[in-house]
Design a protein around this motif. Structure first.
Motif, PDB file in Angstrom:
ATOM      1  N   ALA A 202       2.830   4.452 -17.965  1.00 58.30           N
ATOM      2  CA  ALA A 202       2.118   5.275 -17.046  1.00 58.30           C
ATOM      3  C   ALA A 202       1.091   6.169 -17.929  1.00 58.30           C
ATOM      4  O   ALA A 202       1.606   6.815 -18.854  1.00 58.30           O
ATOM      5  CB  ALA A 202       2.863   5.945 -15.969  1.00 58.30           C
ATOM      6  N   VAL A 203       0.043   6.388 -17.525  1.00 56.17           N
ATOM      7  CA  VAL A 203      -0.933   7.359 -18.184  1.00 56.17           C
ATOM      8  C   VAL A 203      -0.880   8.577 -16.844  1.00 56.17           C
ATOM      9  O   VAL A 203      -1.916   9.433 -17.193  1.00 56.17           O
ATOM     10  CB  VAL A 203      -2.123   6.884 -18.389  1.00 56.17           C
ATOM     11  N   ALA A 204      -0.247   8.596 -15.836  1.00 56.78           N
ATOM     12  CA  ALA A 204      -0.022   9.779 -14.888  1.00 56.78           C
ATOM     13  C   ALA A 204       1.099   9.729 -14.221  1.00 56.78           C
ATOM     14  O   ALA A 204       1.785   8.635 -14.131  1.00 56.78           O
ATOM     15  CB  ALA A 204      -1.233   9.592 -13.899  1.00 56.78           C
ATOM     16  N   ALA A 205       1.667  10.797 -14.035  1.00 59.08           N
ATOM     17  CA  ALA A 205       3.074  10.786 -13.543  1.00 59.08           C
ATOM     18  C   ALA A 205       3.120  10.658 -11.947  1.00 59.08           C
ATOM     19  O   ALA A 205       2.097  10.639 -11.343  1.00 59.08           O
ATOM     20  CB  ALA A 205       3.701  12.060 -13.738  1.00 59.08           C
ATOM     21  N   PRO A 206       4.000   9.791 -11.558  1.00 61.18           N
ATOM     22  CA  PRO A 206       4.317   9.735 -10.286  1.00 61.18           C
ATOM     23  C   PRO A 206       4.836  11.035  -9.667  1.00 61.18           C
ATOM     24  O   PRO A 206       6.169  11.244  -9.431  1.00 61.18           O
ATOM     25  CB  PRO A 206       5.485   8.539  -9.994  1.00 61.18           C
ATOM     26  N   THR A 207       4.294  11.857  -9.202  1.00 61.19           N
ATOM     27  CA  THR A 207       4.455  13.441  -8.964  1.00 61.19           C
ATOM     28  C   THR A 207       5.351  13.462  -7.934  1.00 61.19           C
ATOM     29  O   THR A 207       5.954  14.685  -7.865  1.00 61.19           O
ATOM     30  CB  THR A 207       3.151  14.018  -9.003  1.00 61.19           C
ATOM     31  N   ALA A 208       5.423  12.772  -6.779  1.00 56.95           N
ATOM     32  CA  ALA A 208       6.445  12.975  -5.812  1.00 56.95           C
ATOM     33  C   ALA A 208       7.844  13.177  -6.313  1.00 56.95           C
ATOM     34  O   ALA A 208       8.576  13.752  -5.754  1.00 56.95           O
ATOM     35  CB  ALA A 208       6.560  11.998  -4.688  1.00 56.95           C
ATOM     36  N   GLY A 209       8.122  12.341  -7.525  1.00 61.49           N
ATOM     37  CA  GLY A 209       9.571  12.449  -8.043  1.00 61.49           C
ATOM     38  C   GLY A 209       9.740  13.636  -9.169  1.00 61.49           C
ATOM     39  O   GLY A 209      10.783  13.768  -9.424  1.00 61.49           O
ATOM     40  N   LEU A 210       8.828  14.307  -9.229  1.00 64.72           N
ATOM     41  CA  LEU A 210       8.879  15.522 -10.326  1.00 64.72           C
ATOM     42  C   LEU A 210       9.660  16.786  -9.688  1.00 64.72           C
ATOM     43  O   LEU A 210      10.362  17.407 -10.167  1.00 64.72           O
ATOM     44  CB  LEU A 210       7.356  16.138 -10.461  1.00 64.72           C
ATOM     45  N   HIS A 211       9.827  16.577  -8.319  1.00 66.28           N
ATOM     46  CA  HIS A 211      10.651  17.647  -7.725  1.00 66.28           C
ATOM     47  C   HIS A 211      12.333  17.544  -7.547  1.00 66.28           C
ATOM     48  O   HIS A 211      13.202  18.222  -7.400  1.00 66.28           O
ATOM     49  CB  HIS A 211      10.356  17.739  -6.060  1.00 66.28           C
ATOM     50  N   PHE A 212      12.750  16.051  -7.992  1.00 65.03           N
ATOM     51  CA  PHE A 212      14.282  15.839  -8.063  1.00 65.03           C
ATOM     52  C   PHE A 212      14.838  16.058  -9.282  1.00 65.03           C
ATOM     53  O   PHE A 212      14.305  16.126 -10.325  1.00 65.03           O
ATOM     54  CB  PHE A 212      14.296  14.396  -8.025  1.00 65.03           C
ATOM     55  N   THR A 213      15.965  16.700  -9.230  1.00 59.60           N
ATOM     56  CA  THR A 213      16.887  17.210 -10.096  1.00 59.60           C
ATOM     57  C   THR A 213      18.147  16.310 -10.386  1.00 59.60           C
ATOM     58  O   THR A 213      18.451  15.785  -9.146  1.00 59.60           O
ATOM     59  CB  THR A 213      17.120  18.590 -10.074  1.00 59.60           C
ATOM     60  N   PRO A 214      18.796  16.242 -11.399  1.00 61.36           N
ATOM     61  CA  PRO A 214      20.070  15.467 -11.361  1.00 61.36           C
ATOM     62  C   PRO A 214      21.316  15.893 -10.160  1.00 61.36           C
ATOM     63  O   PRO A 214      21.712  15.201  -9.671  1.00 61.36           O
ATOM     64  CB  PRO A 214      20.572  15.733 -12.614  1.00 61.36           C
ATOM     65  N   GLU A 215      21.232  17.220  -9.836  1.00 61.84           N
ATOM     66  CA  GLU A 215      22.072  17.876  -8.914  1.00 61.84           C
ATOM     67  C   GLU A 215      21.765  17.277  -7.417  1.00 61.84           C
ATOM     68  O   GLU A 215      22.298  16.859  -6.769  1.00 61.84           O
ATOM     69  CB  GLU A 215      21.963  19.392  -8.963  1.00 61.84           C
ATOM     70  N   LEU A 216      20.230  17.432  -7.337  1.00 64.06           N
ATOM     71  CA  LEU A 216      19.799  16.802  -5.908  1.00 64.06           C
ATOM     72  C   LEU A 216      20.206  15.084  -5.705  1.00 64.06           C
ATOM     73  O   LEU A 216      20.515  14.852  -4.769  1.00 64.06           O
ATOM     74  CB  LEU A 216      18.460  16.981  -5.862  1.00 64.06           C
ATOM     75  N   LEU A 369       7.652   8.728   3.556  1.00 62.03           N
ATOM     76  CA  LEU A 369       6.891   8.902   2.564  1.00 62.03           C
ATOM     77  C   LEU A 369       7.363  10.487   1.985  1.00 62.03           C
ATOM     78  O   LEU A 369       7.160  11.319   2.646  1.00 62.03           O
ATOM     79  CB  LEU A 369       5.703   8.725   2.287  1.00 62.03           C
ATOM     80  N   ILE A 370       7.685  10.557   0.808  1.00 60.83           N
ATOM     81  CA  ILE A 370       7.803  11.650   0.228  1.00 60.83           C
ATOM     82  C   ILE A 370       6.363  11.711  -0.645  1.00 60.83           C
ATOM     83  O   ILE A 370       6.433  10.842  -1.610  1.00 60.83           O
ATOM     84  CB  ILE A 370       9.164  11.893  -0.608  1.00 60.83           C
ATOM     85  N   THR A 371       5.621  12.786  -0.686  1.00 61.79           N
ATOM     86  CA  THR A 371       4.538  12.831  -1.497  1.00 61.79           C
ATOM     87  C   THR A 371       3.920  14.224  -1.589  1.00 61.79           C
ATOM     88  O   THR A 371       4.387  15.126  -0.718  1.00 61.79           O
ATOM     89  CB  THR A 371       3.555  11.866  -0.814  1.00 61.79           C
ATOM     90  N   ASN A 372       3.286  14.500  -2.569  1.00 65.53           N
ATOM     91  CA  ASN A 372       2.438  15.841  -2.781  1.00 65.53           C
ATOM     92  C   ASN A 372       1.491  16.080  -2.130  1.00 65.53           C
ATOM     93  O   ASN A 372       1.114  14.808  -1.274  1.00 65.53           O
ATOM     94  CB  ASN A 372       2.209  15.893  -4.232  1.00 65.53           C
ATOM     95  N   PHE A 373       0.416  17.003  -2.097  1.00 66.34           N
ATOM     96  CA  PHE A 373      -0.559  17.098  -1.266  1.00 66.34           C
ATOM     97  C   PHE A 373      -1.814  16.534  -2.182  1.00 66.34           C
ATOM     98  O   PHE A 373      -1.894  17.133  -3.395  1.00 66.34           O
ATOM     99  CB  PHE A 373      -0.896  18.499  -0.722  1.00 66.34           C
ATOM    100  N   HIS A 374      -2.673  15.687  -1.671  1.00 68.83           N
ATOM    101  CA  HIS A 374      -3.409  14.965  -2.684  1.00 68.83           C
ATOM    102  C   HIS A 374      -5.061  15.553  -2.338  1.00 68.83           C
ATOM    103  O   HIS A 374      -5.254  16.259  -1.432  1.00 68.83           O
ATOM    104  CB  HIS A 374      -3.534  13.554  -1.880  1.00 68.83           C
ATOM    105  N   GLN A 375      -5.971  15.308  -3.430  1.00 72.58           N
ATOM    106  CA  GLN A 375      -7.405  15.696  -3.455  1.00 72.58           C
ATOM    107  C   GLN A 375      -8.100  15.309  -2.137  1.00 72.58           C
ATOM    108  O   GLN A 375      -7.927  14.237  -1.618  1.00 72.58           O
ATOM    109  CB  GLN A 375      -8.177  15.272  -4.663  1.00 72.58           C
ATOM    110  N   PRO A 376      -9.145  15.871  -1.684  1.00 73.17           N
ATOM    111  CA  PRO A 376      -9.976  15.642  -0.751  1.00 73.17           C
ATOM    112  C   PRO A 376     -10.710  14.276  -1.240  1.00 73.17           C
ATOM    113  O   PRO A 376     -10.979  14.229  -2.292  1.00 73.17           O
ATOM    114  CB  PRO A 376     -11.046  16.737  -0.602  1.00 73.17           C
TER     115      PRO A 376
END
Length: 417
Positions: A202-216, A369-376
């Motif tokens: 990838a050249v950009a992160a799948p950003t919804a997944g950035l919030h997950f931790t091993p503990e979660l 869906l789990i997702t971040n907030f996206h650009q206009p």
């Protein structure tokens, strides 16, 4: 044909005022401390991401995108000393397969975006770097041709035995989104990857997944939530602005997907229970699987005139085949795709998707869906609007009013229409 034809949509109807200060420039120290806006049947609730296990539908299956961001930005020097930026987008030769291209040794050609390219008149540019084993190495780049705002760049390097993946790891920089206007840092090297990232490309992160931790992830497993993984290598096209007034004139970018037969069997065994996609890339992959199955069952018009073995879902296929697909459910489409793999003697599906999901799209596989907030005025916001309907605006107005952080390093949402 659906009641709403997405080709007639004006992108200007999918905008909102995003103050620059609401764009998160850095990740929070704790991944799971980000906020979580839950939209359940149109009702909004403010939570934190660590609350996710208690907010998911009982028995839900979560599907993650396990792509890993490569250090695709190379800062090379002209003979006069000036800097040129090369952003590697996709391999061209000797391999078009991303996996093979990253293992290529000695030389290769990639399609790249070129920054400060006007001052690069002719001849090679170079970059000296140190490998992970402490060797001094040299990368040379030559521009071969230009096409549609990009350039074909031929790379050579020494020692020639290094795979290109190692060249990028040692010499490259993380391609942070264009709205994060700063150099990448050691923190980004860790935090602009998901904790479950595995498949480089990838050249950009799948950003919804950035919030997950091993503990979660462990807590989700303890509570009985099943998980699965797909791979969609996120391309730079995810940041491509929609410049056309109407979506019919917007060319959707194409991205490669990789899915195992085991994942198809897992989806079929899960049956009618809730399926939640972690991120828009996971969602597009899952919905693409349905349309790949439909394409095998109901060949598209003119398919005989343009025979191909490539598995591809085109931008408008769901809307052109809506009537033909009306009697095909997800289980039938996925079963057809699984049998196709078995007949081919492979347990891995490699395909490409250009799927554009916009209001008028009927979801066939996912329930949330789990997702971040996206650009206009972005295709990602169109996807959210397709899922929530007109309620997308209430969700974004709420997030703006209550201090949520936006875009890649920002807060998250759980959308359950």
């Amino acid at each position: 044909m659906t009641a709403i034809d997405p080709r007639q949509l004006s992108i200007h109807d999918f905008t909102y005022a995003l103050p620059p200060e609401r764009i998160a420039p850095e990740p929070l120290p704790d991944r799971a401390a980000s906020r979580l806006l839950v939209s359940r049947h149109g009702q909004l609730a403010d939570k934190h991401f660590r609350d996710l296990p208690g907010e998911l539908p009982p028995g839900a299956l979560l599907i993650f995108n396990d792509t890993r961001v490569v250090r695709a930005r190379l800062l090379v020097r002209r003979p006069t000393g000036g800097q040129v930026e090369l952003f590697c987008l996709e391999p061209v030769a000797p391999h078009r397969s991303l996996e093979l291209a990253l293992q290529q040794t000695g030389h290769c050609t990639w399609r790249c975006l070129v920054g400060n390219g006007r001052r690069w008149k002719a001849g090679p540019v170079t970059l000296e770097f140190t490998t992970s084993e402490g060797q001094t190495a040299t990368l040379t780049a030559e521009r071969q041709a230009q096409e549609a705002g990009t350039a074909f760049i031929h790379f050579r390097w020494a020692p020639a035995g290094l795979p290109f993946a190692e060249v990028l790891r040692a010499a490259g920089h993380l391609p942070l989104p264009p709205y994060i206007d700063r150099p990448d840092t050691a923190t980004d090297a860790l935090r602009y990857q998901t904790v479950y990232a595995a498949a480089e490309g990838a050249v950009a992160a799948p950003t919804a997944g950035l919030h997950f931790t091993p503990e979660l992830l462990a807590e989700l497993a303890e509570r009985g939530f099943a998980t699965g993984h797909v791979t969609l290598h996120v391309g730079a096209g995810t940041f491509q602005p929609v410049k056309a007034d109407h979506m019919a004139e917007h060319p959707m970018h194409t991205e490669p997907i990789i899915v195992t037969a085991a994942l198809l069997r897992q989806l079929l065994a899960h049956g009618p229970r809730p399926l939640v996609a972690v991120g828009t890339t996971s969602l597009r992959t899952l919905e693409t699987l349905y349309w790949l199955g439909v394409g095998l069952l109901v060949p598209r018009p003119n398919a005989a005139e343009h025979p191909t073995t490539e598995l591809l879902v085109t931008q408008w296929q769901p809307y052109e085949q809506a009537e033909a697909a009306a009697q095909i459910d997800a289980a039938q489409a996925l079963t057809t795709l699984l049998r196709h793999l078995e007949a081919a003697g492979t347990d891995t599906l490699e395909a490409r998707t250009q799927l554009l999901i916009a209001p008028g799209y009927r979801f066939r596989v996912i329930n949330g869906l789990i997702t971040n907030f996206h650009q206009p005025e972005s295709t990602l916001l169109l996807l959210v609007a397709a899922l929530l309907g007109p309620g997308w605006r209430a969700a974004y107005d709420h997030a703006l009013a209550y201090g949520y952080r936006f875009l890649s390093y920002g807060d998250s949402s759980l959308l359950l229409p």
